[in-house]
Design a protein around this motif. Structure first.
Motif, PDB file in Angstrom:
ATOM      1  N   ARG A   1      10.208  40.666  48.552  1.00 18.30           N
ATOM      2  CA  ARG A   1       9.203  41.555  47.945  1.00 18.30           C
ATOM      3  C   ARG A   1       8.169  40.748  47.162  1.00 18.30           C
TER       4      ARG A   1
ATOM      5  N   GLN B   1       4.179  35.405  39.396  1.00 17.67           N
ATOM      6  CA  GLN B   1       5.005  35.817  40.528  1.00 17.67           C
ATOM      7  C   GLN B   1       5.835  34.641  41.046  1.00 17.67           C
TER       8      GLN B   1
ATOM      9  N   ASP C   1       4.280  40.493  47.995  1.00 18.44           N
ATOM     10  CA  ASP C   1       3.319  40.870  46.950  1.00 18.44           C
ATOM     11  C   ASP C   1       2.291  39.757  46.736  1.00 18.44           C
TER      12      ASP C   1
ATOM     13  N   GLN D   1      -0.091  39.786  49.730  1.00 19.16           N
ATOM     14  CA  GLN D   1      -1.005  40.932  49.676  1.00 19.16           C
ATOM     15  C   GLN D   1      -2.047  40.757  48.578  1.00 19.16           C
ATOM     16  N   THR D   2      -1.648  40.232  47.438  1.00 21.92           N
ATOM     17  CA  THR D   2      -2.576  40.010  46.327  1.00 21.92           C
ATOM     18  C   THR D   2      -3.688  39.056  46.753  1.00 21.92           C
TER      19      THR D   2
END
Length: 183
Positions: free
Chosen positions: A94, A48, A98, A101-102
């Motif tokens: 985003r 990411q 992400d 949140q991960t």
């Protein structure tokens, strides 16, 4: 004669115990299953992060193109570039959310605290692997040494050793007697 056999057996057993005595296998200071989960999470975060870096590079490239686009008839191109910049910024946000949140789903408050925990855990796992490798090397050496059959000491060598020991013992006791006399 029976006492000599017993002494010989005792000596032999002590040598064998010493040869085969192994140090305990090292134990990891961290749960290895948890470490594997952390490693997978770190790999996902690194992917990411790479995507975020490429998005940021795209944004800077688009901004550069926008600054170079000047003129009266370039309005349509400028609008297009501005739209692409906005889309890239949304994609960057985003990816960032992400990542957050991960990490939160894994039980960490944020990416930075996870990274610190991961680094500490990685150090512990590295130390464990080094200890384990040293233990394996040590056990292999002992196995190699023990694979050689024990050398049988000849009776003459034993007698010679016993004679030397008996010669050394009276000298020590003579010194003690002389010290006792001086007192």
């Amino acid at each position: 004669m029976f006492q000599q056999i017993i002494r010989g057996a005792k000596d032999f057993l002590q040598e064998m115990i010493f040869k085969f005595k192994l140090s305990p296998k090292p134990v990891p200071k961290i749960d290895l299953q948890e470490w594997n989960d952390m490693r997978k999470l770190m790999e996902k975060l690194q992917k990411q992060s790479q995507a975020m870096k490429s998005t940021q590079q795209e944004i800077s490239s688009l901004k550069k193109q926008l600054s170079e686009t000047t003129g009266l008839f370039k309005g349509k191109v400028r609008k297009s570039l501005e739209g692409r910049i906005e889309q890239a910024k949304k994609q960057e946000k985003r990816i960032h959310t992400d990542m957050e949140q991960t990490v939160k789903q894994a039980g960490y408050p944020d990416v930075q605290s996870f990274a610190k925990t991961y680094q500490k855990s990685e150090k512990l796992v590295r130390e464990y692997n080094e200890e384990l490798q040293a233990w394996k090397n040590q056990t292999e050496q002992k196995k190699e040494q023990s694979s050689e059959p024990p050398k049988k000491a000849s009776i003459r060598e034993k007698l010679h050793r016993y004679q030397q020991e008996s010669r050394q013992q009276p000298k020590q006791s003579a010194k003690k007697k002389s010290m006792d006399r001086e007192r």
